[in-house]
Design a protein around this motif. Structure first.
Motif, PDB file in Angstrom:
ATOM      1  N   MET A 286       7.460  14.878  -6.277  1.00  0.00           N
ATOM      2  CA  MET A 286       7.301  13.553  -6.210  1.00  0.00           C
ATOM      3  C   MET A 286       5.958  13.309  -5.450  1.00  0.00           C
ATOM      4  O   MET A 286       5.467  14.554  -4.639  1.00  0.00           O
ATOM      5  CB  MET A 286       8.526  12.801  -5.201  1.00  0.00           C
ATOM      6  CG  MET A 286       9.729  12.790  -5.788  1.00  0.00           C
ATOM      7  SD  MET A 286      11.215  11.905  -4.676  1.00  0.00           S
ATOM      8  CE  MET A 286      10.265  10.455  -4.930  1.00  0.00           C
TER       9      MET A 286
ATOM     10  N   THR B   7       0.911  -1.059  -0.046  1.00  0.00           N
ATOM     11  CA  THR B   7       0.105   0.025   0.244  1.00  0.00           C
ATOM     12  C   THR B   7       0.795   1.194  -0.119  1.00  0.00           C
ATOM     13  O   THR B   7       1.560   1.457   1.156  1.00  0.00           O
ATOM     14  CB  THR B   7      -0.847   0.070   1.061  1.00  0.00           C
ATOM     15  OG1 THR B   7       0.002  -0.282   2.495  1.00  0.00           O
ATOM     16  CG2 THR B   7      -1.986  -1.125   1.271  1.00  0.00           C
TER      17      THR B   7
ATOM     18  N   PRO C 176       6.183   9.478   4.339  1.00  0.00           N
ATOM     19  CA  PRO C 176       7.415   9.607   5.692  1.00  0.00           C
ATOM     20  C   PRO C 176       8.281   8.933   5.240  1.00  0.00           C
ATOM     21  O   PRO C 176       9.520   9.752   5.610  1.00  0.00           O
ATOM     22  CB  PRO C 176       6.627   8.689   6.600  1.00  0.00           C
ATOM     23  CG  PRO C 176       5.744   7.804   6.027  1.00  0.00           C
ATOM     24  CD  PRO C 176       5.145   8.420   5.063  1.00  0.00           C
ATOM     25  N   GLY C 177       8.486   8.029   4.036  1.00  0.00           N
ATOM     26  CA  GLY C 177       9.810   7.768   3.669  1.00  0.00           C
ATOM     27  C   GLY C 177      10.421   8.670   2.943  1.00  0.00           C
ATOM     28  O   GLY C 177      11.705   9.076   3.088  1.00  0.00           O
TER      29      GLY C 177
ATOM     30  N   GLY D 108       9.354   8.246 -14.686  1.00  0.00           N
ATOM     31  CA  GLY D 108       8.404   7.111 -14.218  1.00  0.00           C
ATOM     32  C   GLY D 108       8.937   6.680 -13.072  1.00  0.00           C
ATOM     33  O   GLY D 108       9.860   7.426 -12.072  1.00  0.00           O
TER      34      GLY D 108
HETATM   35  N1  UDP Z   1       9.941   5.766  -4.558  1.00  0.00           N
HETATM   36  C1  UDP Z   1      11.032   4.999  -5.306  1.00  0.00           C
HETATM   37  N2  UDP Z   1      10.836   5.644  -6.755  1.00  0.00           N
HETATM   38  C2  UDP Z   1       9.819   6.205  -7.158  1.00  0.00           C
HETATM   39  C3  UDP Z   1       8.811   6.762  -6.341  1.00  0.00           C
HETATM   40  C4  UDP Z   1       8.942   6.613  -4.962  1.00  0.00           C
HETATM   41  O1  UDP Z   1      11.772   4.417  -5.060  1.00  0.00           O
HETATM   42  O2  UDP Z   1       9.847   6.388  -8.498  1.00  0.00           O
HETATM   43  C5  UDP Z   1      10.236   5.569  -3.154  1.00  0.00           C
HETATM   44  C6  UDP Z   1      10.689   6.752  -2.215  1.00  0.00           C
HETATM   45  O3  UDP Z   1      11.997   7.087  -2.510  1.00  0.00           O
HETATM   46  C7  UDP Z   1      10.284   6.207  -0.819  1.00  0.00           C
HETATM   47  C8  UDP Z   1       8.826   5.458  -1.085  1.00  0.00           C
HETATM   48  O4  UDP Z   1       9.065   5.155  -2.726  1.00  0.00           O
HETATM   49  O5  UDP Z   1      11.196   5.363  -0.236  1.00  0.00           O
HETATM   50  C9  UDP Z   1       7.712   6.238  -0.879  1.00  0.00           C
HETATM   51  O6  UDP Z   1       7.381   6.159   0.348  1.00  0.00           O
HETATM   52  P1  UDP Z   1       6.641   7.193   1.213  1.00  0.00           P
HETATM   53  O7  UDP Z   1       6.472   6.593   2.427  1.00  0.00           O
HETATM   54  O8  UDP Z   1       7.315   8.531   1.084  1.00  0.00           O
HETATM   55  O9  UDP Z   1       5.256   7.285   0.451  1.00  0.00           O
HETATM   56  P2  UDP Z   1       4.066   5.839   0.156  1.00  0.00           P
HETATM   57  O10 UDP Z   1       4.558   5.771  -1.400  1.00  0.00           O
HETATM   58  O11 UDP Z   1       4.320   4.863   1.128  1.00  0.00           O
HETATM   59  O12 UDP Z   1       2.923   6.897   0.138  1.00  0.00           O
END
Ligand code: UDP
Length: 391
Positions: free
Chosen positions: A214, A12, A289-290, A268
């Motif tokens: 992002m 999720t 949070p990530g 993408g």
């Molecule tokens: N992320 C990634 N590639 C992308 C977009 C996002 O690796 O093209 C990673 C981003 O670096 C982070 C995670 O996906 O580690 C997103 O986690 P976050 O908690 O910010 O949001 P969520 O997607 O869980 O709502």
């Protein structure tokens, strides 16, 4: 002897898998004469309907109906209410989880998802594995959902003071609670190339101010209107937009890009977020949070333009109190905030300095060390709350 670490997640969003991958990468670095194996299991994807559709349902809810998701979040966020939900959902996951435990035979179970903690406790009992410790790694930065808090966990690792306090309030014993930081992939700390080298490698302009946009792994929400609003400001900057798994949004932005006055690069799903963040001067993001924690390590100030209702509300407070960025929840506010930052290099420098102070450096490596320790020690005999009182 080989020690096995089983990570429980659900896809999720992108954060839960990213957290598990980060700790997994740190586990791979550990050499203590212990052979380590780890595996990530997307539990929901293998469960009975409707849990099997949790990932796609979450994604659809965030793209098309965030308020409905927010209402569901609040409706389930109470000790009693959550207990009822868990009882109701148990038949959908119990067997599957038990099978996963029995087949993999882990030495430690690590839950990186709010909906899998209580489930893990019950399935562990079903599998006759009461000797196997459960570790909860909480990835939200603010007031966390009830599901995250499992006083029976053998270890609970939290990313922020507020989460620590809430865990104590909910009965997690301090002796089994650690405030370490969000599990950020070690690769965020290991970037050695300079900003200029990264820009050159990625084909990005050397001299322009770069704003990276992002929206988590899913790339939905207000990313499109925010991009369009910023692209029409005529500010002297270059936009880099990461659309994540949202292929339709990527196609749409690629089509619109030539008609907009601001130069932009549309991307993408990327595996080089550490480099993209280092290449940028500013990150405009939803309150994942990530992503926020990663930005602090990459030392890129943030403007938060959106949040997942309920779940990410606390992350807004974290941004405000740490001072790592600004929260601007309307398009007009975003434009104004970005303008102020882009046009004021001193402000940008101050925000960058704040980031240095709060970045959870070495978090995944420290979490990995603790997990190995727990796997080696096994469960400590502590007085336990009966399983029936677990939720
Ligand atoms: N992320 C990634 N590639 C992308 C977009 C996002 O690796 O093209 C990673 C981003 O670096 C982070 C995670 O996906 O580690 C997103 O986690 P976050 O908690 O910010 O949001 P969520 O997607 O869980 O709502």
């Amino acid at each position: 002897m080989t020690k096995r670490v089983l990570f429980l997640i659900s896809d999720t969003g992108g954060g839960h898998r990213a957290g598990a991958m980060a700790i997994g990468a740190a586990l791979d670095e550990i050499d203590k004469g212990t052979r380590l194996e780890w595996r990530i299991d997307d539990i929901a994807a293998h469960c009975t309907f409707p849990l099997s559709k949790l990932g796609p349902a979450y994604s659809a809810a965030l793209r098309f109906a965030p308020p409905i998701y927010g209402a569901l979040y609040h409706a389930t966020n109470g000790r009693r209410r959550y207990r009822t939900i868990v009882r109701f959902c148990e038949p959908l996951y119990r067997e599957r989880l038990k099978d996963v435990f029995t087949q993999y035979n882990p030495d430690v179970i690590v839950s990186v998802h709010p909906l899998l903690n209580h489930a893990a406790l019950r399935a562990r009992a079903d599998a006759g594995m009461d000797h196997v410790p459960i570790v909860t790694v909480i990835t939200d930065l603010g007031r966390v959902h009830e599901g995250w808090l499992l006083p029976e966990a053998d270890l609970t690792i939290v990313p922020a003071r507020e989460v620590y306090n809430r865990a104590i309030e909910r009965g997690v014993p301090p002796s089994r609670l650690r405030l370490i930081g969000h599990p950020i992939h070690p690769k965020f700390e290991d970037v050695s190339a300079t900003k200029s080298e990264i820009r050159s490698k990625l084909g990005l302009p050397q001299d322009a101010t770069i704003a990276l946009l992002m929206a988590g792994g899913e790339g939905g929400g207000k990313l499109l209107p925010t991009t369009l609003a910023l692209a029409k400001t005529h500010l002297p900057f270059h936009l880099v937009i990461v659309t994540g798994r949202n292929a339709a949004l990527k196609a749409k932005l690629e089509e619109l890009a030539p008609t907009l006055p601001t130069p932009m690069t549309v991307l993408g799903f990327r595996n080089d977020v550490p480099e993209l963040m280092r290449a940028a001067d500013l990150l405009v993001t939803k309150a994942g949070p990530g992503t926020l924690a990663e930005a602090s390590v990459a030392e890129v100030p943030v403007v938060v333009y959106d949040y997942v209702p309920g779940q990410e509300r606390g992350n807004l407070d974290w941004v405000r109190t740490t001072g790592i960025g600004v929260v601007a929840l309307t398009t007009a506010e975003v434009v104004q905030s970005v303008k102020r930052i882009v046009e004021n290099s001193e402000r940008l420098a101050t925000m960058r300095a704040q980031l240095t102070g709060i970045a959870p450096r070495g978090s995944s490596r420290r979490i990995a060390e603790l997990i190995v320790q727990v796997a080696q020690d096994g469960r400590k005999p502590t007085p336990r709350v009966p399983v029936s009182a677990a939720v």
